[in-house]
Design a protein around this motif. Sequence first.
Motif, PDB file in Angstrom:
ATOM      1  N   LEU A 153       0.830  -1.210   0.000  1.00  0.00           N
ATOM      2  CA  LEU A 153       0.000   0.000   0.000  1.00  0.00           C
ATOM      3  C   LEU A 153       0.863   1.258   0.000  1.00  0.00           C
ATOM      4  CD1 LEU A 153      -2.965  -0.726   2.441  1.00  0.00           C
ATOM      5  CD2 LEU A 153      -3.091  -0.221   0.008  1.00  0.00           C
ATOM      6  N   THR A 154       1.907   1.267   0.796  1.00  0.00           N
ATOM      7  CA  THR A 154       2.803   2.434   0.880  1.00  0.00           C
ATOM      8  C   THR A 154       3.473   2.705  -0.455  1.00  0.00           C
ATOM      9  OG1 THR A 154       3.203   1.948   3.214  1.00  0.00           O
ATOM     10  CG2 THR A 154       4.752   3.434   2.123  1.00  0.00           C
ATOM     11  N   VAL A 155       3.987   1.655  -1.084  1.00  0.00           N
ATOM     12  CA  VAL A 155       4.638   1.807  -2.394  1.00  0.00           C
ATOM     13  C   VAL A 155       3.634   2.310  -3.432  1.00  0.00           C
ATOM     14  CG1 VAL A 155       5.707   0.511  -4.288  1.00  0.00           C
ATOM     15  CG2 VAL A 155       6.463   0.136  -1.936  1.00  0.00           C
ATOM     16  N   THR A 156       2.401   1.802  -3.378  1.00  0.00           N
ATOM     17  CA  THR A 156       1.366   2.252  -4.315  1.00  0.00           C
ATOM     18  C   THR A 156       1.094   3.736  -4.149  1.00  0.00           C
ATOM     19  OG1 THR A 156       0.332   0.067  -4.248  1.00  0.00           O
ATOM     20  CG2 THR A 156      -0.995   1.862  -5.111  1.00  0.00           C
ATOM     21  N   VAL A 157       1.000   4.194  -2.910  1.00  0.00           N
ATOM     22  CA  VAL A 157       0.752   5.619  -2.640  1.00  0.00           C
ATOM     23  C   VAL A 157       1.907   6.462  -3.160  1.00  0.00           C
ATOM     24  CG1 VAL A 157       0.540   7.354  -0.822  1.00  0.00           C
ATOM     25  CG2 VAL A 157      -0.790   5.245  -0.691  1.00  0.00           C
ATOM     26  N   ILE A 158       3.130   6.030  -2.905  1.00  0.00           N
ATOM     27  CA  ILE A 158       4.310   6.787  -3.349  1.00  0.00           C
ATOM     28  C   ILE A 158       4.349   6.864  -4.874  1.00  0.00           C
ATOM     29  CG2 ILE A 158       6.838   6.746  -3.467  1.00  0.00           C
ATOM     30  CD1 ILE A 158       6.744   5.551  -0.586  1.00  0.00           C
ATOM     31  N   ILE A 159       4.108   5.735  -5.548  1.00  0.00           N
ATOM     32  CA  ILE A 159       4.106   5.723  -7.021  1.00  0.00           C
ATOM     33  C   ILE A 159       3.001   6.619  -7.568  1.00  0.00           C
ATOM     34  CG2 ILE A 159       3.664   4.261  -9.043  1.00  0.00           C
ATOM     35  CD1 ILE A 159       5.157   2.010  -7.544  1.00  0.00           C
ATOM     36  N   SER A 160       1.820   6.579  -6.924  1.00  0.00           N
ATOM     37  CA  SER A 160       0.702   7.423  -7.362  1.00  0.00           C
ATOM     38  C   SER A 160       1.051   8.904  -7.254  1.00  0.00           C
ATOM     39  CB  SER A 160      -0.548   7.131  -6.524  1.00  0.00           C
ATOM     40  OG  SER A 160      -0.943   5.796  -6.651  1.00  0.00           O
ATOM     41  N   LEU A 161       1.666   9.286  -6.142  1.00  0.00           N
ATOM     42  CA  LEU A 161       2.055  10.689  -5.959  1.00  0.00           C
ATOM     43  C   LEU A 161       3.144  11.097  -6.948  1.00  0.00           C
ATOM     44  CD1 LEU A 161       2.050  10.989  -2.076  1.00  0.00           C
ATOM     45  CD2 LEU A 161       0.523  12.134  -3.673  1.00  0.00           C
ATOM     46  N   MET A 162       4.116  10.230  -7.159  1.00  0.00           N
ATOM     47  CA  MET A 162       5.187  10.539  -8.114  1.00  0.00           C
ATOM     48  C   MET A 162       4.629  10.692  -9.522  1.00  0.00           C
ATOM     49  SD  MET A 162       8.212   8.059  -6.691  1.00  0.00           S
ATOM     50  CE  MET A 162       9.251   8.294  -8.109  1.00  0.00           C
ATOM     51  N   LEU A 163       3.687   9.826  -9.884  1.00  0.00           N
ATOM     52  CA  LEU A 163       3.047   9.912 -11.193  1.00  0.00           C
ATOM     53  C   LEU A 163       2.280  11.225 -11.326  1.00  0.00           C
ATOM     54  CD1 LEU A 163       2.353   8.445 -13.869  1.00  0.00           C
ATOM     55  CD2 LEU A 163       0.347   7.513 -12.713  1.00  0.00           C
ATOM     56  N   PHE A 164       1.563  11.589 -10.267  1.00  0.00           N
ATOM     57  CA  PHE A 164       0.831  12.850 -10.281  1.00  0.00           C
ATOM     58  C   PHE A 164       1.771  14.036 -10.473  1.00  0.00           C
ATOM     59  CE2 PHE A 164      -0.434  16.578  -7.821  1.00  0.00           C
ATOM     60  CZ  PHE A 164      -1.573  16.951  -8.506  1.00  0.00           C
ATOM     61  N   PHE A 165       2.848  14.073  -9.699  1.00  0.00           N
ATOM     62  CA  PHE A 165       3.792  15.176  -9.799  1.00  0.00           C
ATOM     63  C   PHE A 165       4.450  15.231 -11.180  1.00  0.00           C
ATOM     64  CE2 PHE A 165       4.369  14.570  -4.994  1.00  0.00           C
ATOM     65  CZ  PHE A 165       3.317  15.425  -4.724  1.00  0.00           C
ATOM     66  N   LYS A 166       4.743  14.064 -11.729  1.00  0.00           N
ATOM     67  CA  LYS A 166       5.384  13.986 -13.050  1.00  0.00           C
ATOM     68  C   LYS A 166       4.435  14.498 -14.145  1.00  0.00           C
ATOM     69  CE  LYS A 166       8.693  12.456 -15.835  1.00  0.00           C
ATOM     70  NZ  LYS A 166      10.013  13.083 -15.849  1.00  0.00           N
ATOM     71  N   LEU A 167       3.185  14.041 -14.100  1.00  0.00           N
ATOM     72  CA  LEU A 167       2.246  14.422 -15.155  1.00  0.00           C
ATOM     73  C   LEU A 167       1.744  15.857 -15.039  1.00  0.00           C
ATOM     74  CD1 LEU A 167       0.090  11.163 -15.389  1.00  0.00           C
ATOM     75  CD2 LEU A 167       1.864  11.933 -16.964  1.00  0.00           C
ATOM     76  N   SER A 168       1.629  16.335 -13.798  1.00  0.00           N
ATOM     77  CA  SER A 168       1.084  17.688 -13.611  1.00  0.00           C
ATOM     78  C   SER A 168       2.160  18.766 -13.561  1.00  0.00           C
ATOM     79  CB  SER A 168       0.257  17.748 -12.324  1.00  0.00           C
ATOM     80  OG  SER A 168       1.095  17.574 -11.202  1.00  0.00           O
ATOM     81  N   GLY A 169       3.400  18.362 -13.280  1.00  0.00           N
ATOM     82  CA  GLY A 169       4.471  19.341 -13.166  1.00  0.00           C
ATOM     83  C   GLY A 169       4.386  20.146 -11.884  1.00  0.00           C
ATOM     84  N   LYS A 170       3.552  19.687 -10.916  1.00  0.00           N
ATOM     85  CA  LYS A 170       3.408  20.394  -9.645  1.00  0.00           C
ATOM     86  C   LYS A 170       4.278  19.748  -8.591  1.00  0.00           C
ATOM     87  CE  LYS A 170      -1.374  21.806 -10.445  1.00  0.00           C
ATOM     88  NZ  LYS A 170      -2.754  21.735  -9.968  1.00  0.00           N
ATOM     89  N   LYS A 171       4.461  20.500  -7.492  1.00  0.00           N
ATOM     90  CA  LYS A 171       5.222  19.966  -6.374  1.00  0.00           C
ATOM     91  C   LYS A 171       4.327  19.705  -5.163  1.00  0.00           C
ATOM     92  CE  LYS A 171       9.582  22.029  -7.778  1.00  0.00           C
ATOM     93  NZ  LYS A 171      10.680  22.910  -7.397  1.00  0.00           N
ATOM     94  N   SER A 172       3.045  19.971  -5.301  1.00  0.00           N
ATOM     95  CA  SER A 172       2.103  19.687  -4.223  1.00  0.00           C
ATOM     96  C   SER A 172       0.723  19.462  -4.793  1.00  0.00           C
ATOM     97  CB  SER A 172       2.058  20.842  -3.223  1.00  0.00           C
ATOM     98  OG  SER A 172       1.553  22.003  -3.852  1.00  0.00           O
ATOM     99  N   ILE A 173      -0.119  18.801  -4.017  1.00  0.00           N
ATOM    100  CA  ILE A 173      -1.504  18.568  -4.425  1.00  0.00           C
ATOM    101  C   ILE A 173      -2.379  19.613  -3.769  1.00  0.00           C
ATOM    102  CG2 ILE A 173      -3.450  16.973  -4.276  1.00  0.00           C
ATOM    103  CD1 ILE A 173      -1.529  14.697  -4.372  1.00  0.00           C
ATOM    104  N   SER A 174      -3.208  20.273  -4.569  1.00  0.00           N
ATOM    105  CA  SER A 174      -4.121  21.271  -4.003  1.00  0.00           C
ATOM    106  C   SER A 174      -5.516  21.033  -4.546  1.00  0.00           C
ATOM    107  CB  SER A 174      -3.646  22.676  -4.372  1.00  0.00           C
ATOM    108  OG  SER A 174      -3.600  22.805  -5.770  1.00  0.00           O
ATOM    109  N   LEU A 175      -6.509  21.397  -3.730  1.00  0.00           N
ATOM    110  CA  LEU A 175      -7.906  21.258  -4.174  1.00  0.00           C
ATOM    111  C   LEU A 175      -8.388  22.558  -4.803  1.00  0.00           C
ATOM    112  CD1 LEU A 175      -9.543  19.295  -1.228  1.00  0.00           C
ATOM    113  CD2 LEU A 175      -9.146  18.511  -3.540  1.00  0.00           C
TER     114      LEU A 175
END
Length: 198
Positions: A176-198
């Motif tokens: 689960l931890t690895v999945t979360v880390i990969i998901s966040l890294m993928l998000f940062f890579k695709l969005s070009g952001k350094k944080s998640i905001s709503l």
Amino acid sequence: YKYAIIAILIVMLLGMAIAYLSVRRKGIFSSILDVVTMFPMIISGTIMGIMLLLSFNHKPLVLSGTAAIMIISFVIRRMPYTIRSSSAILRQMSPVVEEASISLGYTPMKTFWKVTCPLMMSGVFSGLILSWITTIQELSSSVILYTGRTATMSVSVYTEVSRNNYGIASALASILTVTVIISLMLFFKLSGKKSISL
């Protein structure tokens, strides 16, 4: 993962539609819908699980013990993230673009799918990542709703710890931890952001 993916796809479609209604089609109905869809943010997962069991444990619709009730729980609990992020991006978009599309011959429905949805995707994607991460770790409602056939990974971690099988629990928690880390890294890579905001 299977339940989470199905739930996320439903969340994406419903979240975009509800966000569009609440921002672009303001009225009493859309205001009530917006408030109702935010209730899962203040209702605990345990209460939500009990409510779903009570609601879907009688004929004609008996869903208790099925994968469907787990997916419904995930959708209800995690949709507010996608609705809020989609609404935020819609408020930044000028309605002039949609009006131009309609004036050039697209129907309102085609405009929504061909013009508005692609422009909303950055906000939707941000909400979906948050929904995905919290869905794969969901425990509070899942522990009420699961059966032997529908146990999720987080429920399995919980049950293995309660049985003192710490090795299996640690292995599942690591996945689960690895999945979360990969998901966040993928998000940062695709969005070009350094944080998640709503």
